[in-house]
Design a protein around this motif. Sequence first.
Motif, short mmCIF file in Angstrom:
data_model
loop_
_atom_site.label_atom_id
_atom_site.label_comp_id
_atom_site.label_asym_id
_atom_site.label_seq_id
_atom_site.Cartn_x
_atom_site.Cartn_y
_atom_site.Cartn_z
N GLU A 1 11.48 17.46 -2.30
CA GLU A 1 11.81 16.51 -3.32
C GLU A 1 13.35 15.99 -3.03
N SER A 2 14.24 16.79 -2.53
CA SER A 2 15.55 16.35 -2.52
C SER A 2 15.57 15.20 -1.18
N LEU A 3 14.83 15.75 -0.19
CA LEU A 3 14.47 14.80 1.10
C LEU A 3 13.67 13.46 0.64
N LEU A 4 12.99 13.56 -0.30
CA LEU A 4 11.96 12.12 -0.86
C LEU A 4 13.08 11.43 -1.33
N LEU A 5 14.04 11.99 -2.46
CA LEU A 5 14.91 11.16 -2.94
C LEU A 5 16.14 10.50 -2.24
N SER A 6 16.37 11.45 -1.18
CA SER A 6 17.38 11.00 -0.21
C SER A 6 17.08 9.57 0.36
N LYS A 7 15.52 9.34 0.46
CA LYS A 7 15.16 8.40 1.56
C LYS A 7 14.90 7.06 0.36
N GLY A 8 15.36 7.04 -0.89
CA GLY A 8 15.21 6.11 -1.63
C GLY A 8 13.79 6.07 -2.18
N ARG B 1 0.72 -1.10 0.02
CA ARG B 1 -0.02 0.13 -0.01
C ARG B 1 0.80 1.28 0.10
N VAL B 2 0.89 2.09 -0.93
CA VAL B 2 1.59 3.28 -1.30
C VAL B 2 0.57 4.40 -1.47
N LEU B 3 1.26 5.69 -1.04
CA LEU B 3 0.45 6.97 -1.21
C LEU B 3 1.26 7.56 -2.31
N ALA B 4 0.70 7.80 -3.32
CA ALA B 4 1.21 8.70 -4.44
C ALA B 4 0.94 10.05 -4.38
N GLU C 1 3.25 2.62 3.22
CA GLU C 1 2.76 2.80 4.52
C GLU C 1 3.61 2.60 5.69
N THR C 2 4.46 1.79 5.56
CA THR C 2 5.48 1.76 6.73
C THR C 2 6.25 3.28 6.91
N PHE C 3 6.82 3.76 5.48
CA PHE C 3 7.49 5.02 5.48
C PHE C 3 6.62 5.81 6.34
#
Length: 667
Positions: free
Chosen positions: A395-402, A368-371, A448-450
């Motif tokens: 956006e940079s932080l989201l990318l840094s979280k893989g 389950r993911v949030l787009a 969902e875990t994130f």
Amino acid sequence: MHEYRHTRRGKAYRLIDRVGQQSDGTWVFKDCQFTRKGEPTTEEKSLWVYNPEITGDESHFKSPAVAPQNPNAIKALVSAMQRAFGSNFEPALLTLGYAVAGVHYQEIQEREGAFPILNLYGDPGSGKTTAAECALSLIGQHKEGMMVEVSVSAAYERLKLAGGLLHCLDDPKRDEQLDEFLKGFYNAKARVVRGKDNAGFNTQKPHSPLMVTSNHACGENSAATQSRLVRLFFPKVADGDASAFRELPQLQAAASGCFTQLVELGYPAQAVYELEQELAAQIPNAHLRIAKSLALLLCYAMRVAELAGVDAAPLKRYVLNVVCAQVNDPDESGDSLRDFLEKVFSLQSESKIGEWNCRWIEKDDGDRVLAIYVPGVWTALDREYKVSYNRKIIESLLLSKGLEKSRQKFHSDEDQSRAYYRAKLTASESCPPNPPERTLRWCYELSETFLKDYSEKSGGRSTRSTRSTDPENEPETLATTENTLLICRDQQRSTSVTTPTPVDLSTPVVDLPLIEEINKKNSGPSTVSDDSEALVDLVDRKNAEGLASWSEQKNEYQPALSTQAQPPPEVGDLVLISTSAVWIRNGSDKLPWEQVPKKYRSEPEVPINLLNDGLMIELTNPSKVLSISKDGKRVKVRQQQTARTSVFGIEFAHVLKRGDDHADGSV
């Protein structure tokens, strides 16, 4: 030259550039001086000359009056405070610790590059201002150190002309300017402003600390400011001794008799570091700055307790059990991504984002993911909040979280998405509304875990499904969870409300299970009749205490909303307009243009389910029939609450109550 050679014997004296501690550590006041170690000295020995003109007008900023030194002065003050503050003694003692740390402000700033800002907050009458006055009295500032309604420039100028002398900003207004001021003050960076009479520039570099007393907690809307504060809450307590409070003013006047003892304490950097390590283990969710700032206060407050002969163990327990619990909050961490996600959930609860920019999906593997379509979500967020970060940082932080970036289908625009869900409310199963157009957009997929790691609001799975009824077949489907972000505002409202009456139909309620059940109860084996649709529309716009209660009491509305065919409305009837109606411009009062979608503002007809929620509700509330067109296809009605006149197709008008008199009329 004669004075230099004979009177001063070749010594070069210097005029002070601030009141209090000078650049070499010497303390200079109007009536006395002390060395950097706290020993009394004189002008001849220190070579510093007090300058009464340093503040321009001494009536605006007087030199603190340091009392004759008395080692028992601090004992008397702390003893009275212990009786006066009762359960609030520990935060009051921490406030004293902040004042003592402020005596060594310049050394701490030089070594650490930062000094925390103390915020005492609580309801009026909780004792926070009195605690601040007690702290100021340790350096003779209890009368001159309070600042009220001061500008940013004036505050910087005041703290530039004071060295190691704590000041207090009392009860400032809650606004964005205050947060920005406190954020910049943390590192004592110089502020450069235009000089007097436009002559050059004035560099305002603070040399003294600042604390704030307020009824609100400062920095709530700025994570950056929040992480630079130490906030102590003062609740109202009833166990304080009123007679001890009356003793405090006299004791405050003599409290600066401990000044040399405070100077002698120096800056115990190692002790502060050890406390910081201990506190950091207790507050893993807080920003790293907070453990360091809190350790500084606790260290000096414990030294004050030792000087006053008070047990410091309860103070440390208070910090570990109470203060750490308050600051061990993810919101205190200054994490921009966490703050962004919290605001996304807040916008979702207000239906300011939805399937057009943010949606839950279930992947083929069941995950389950949030787009999130960041450009669209950011537009709504930036309109509602003033944040210290920008879209590029997120956006940079989201990318840094893989996190993965993919293309997913979203509703093409907000208007279509809202109109679709509104249309579903009155549509029958045999004739569902057309789904909105879909558009592929680049988005970030947040598992969902994130989300659980970043926000308690993401929650867990629920047994109640909110799966989308969108008939389109897609490779992914909407997630079946109570916390989905896809449901528009109408679908999130409660179903627990009162039974409607024909004259009180102003509050909308939208709950698909309830409406579907009523449809089943009121429609026969064939398709849903027009009168049944009117009943659904009635429930759509009024809360009901529940399906059972509504079923028991709906018989009283049967004369107006029967399941049998009704004759068309006549002049004088009280009618309800269906939410699927089309408003006709010719013959109608003008609509507020800002509540009408742009592409319909000049159209002759406007579907009312595309309008602003409030305007749509107004148009569908009970209205009186004024006239009917000669061909019998249009009806002009006047809304009973606002007197707005509108024209609709007669098929959208459902009779709620027959008028006493009927007259011919034409639109």
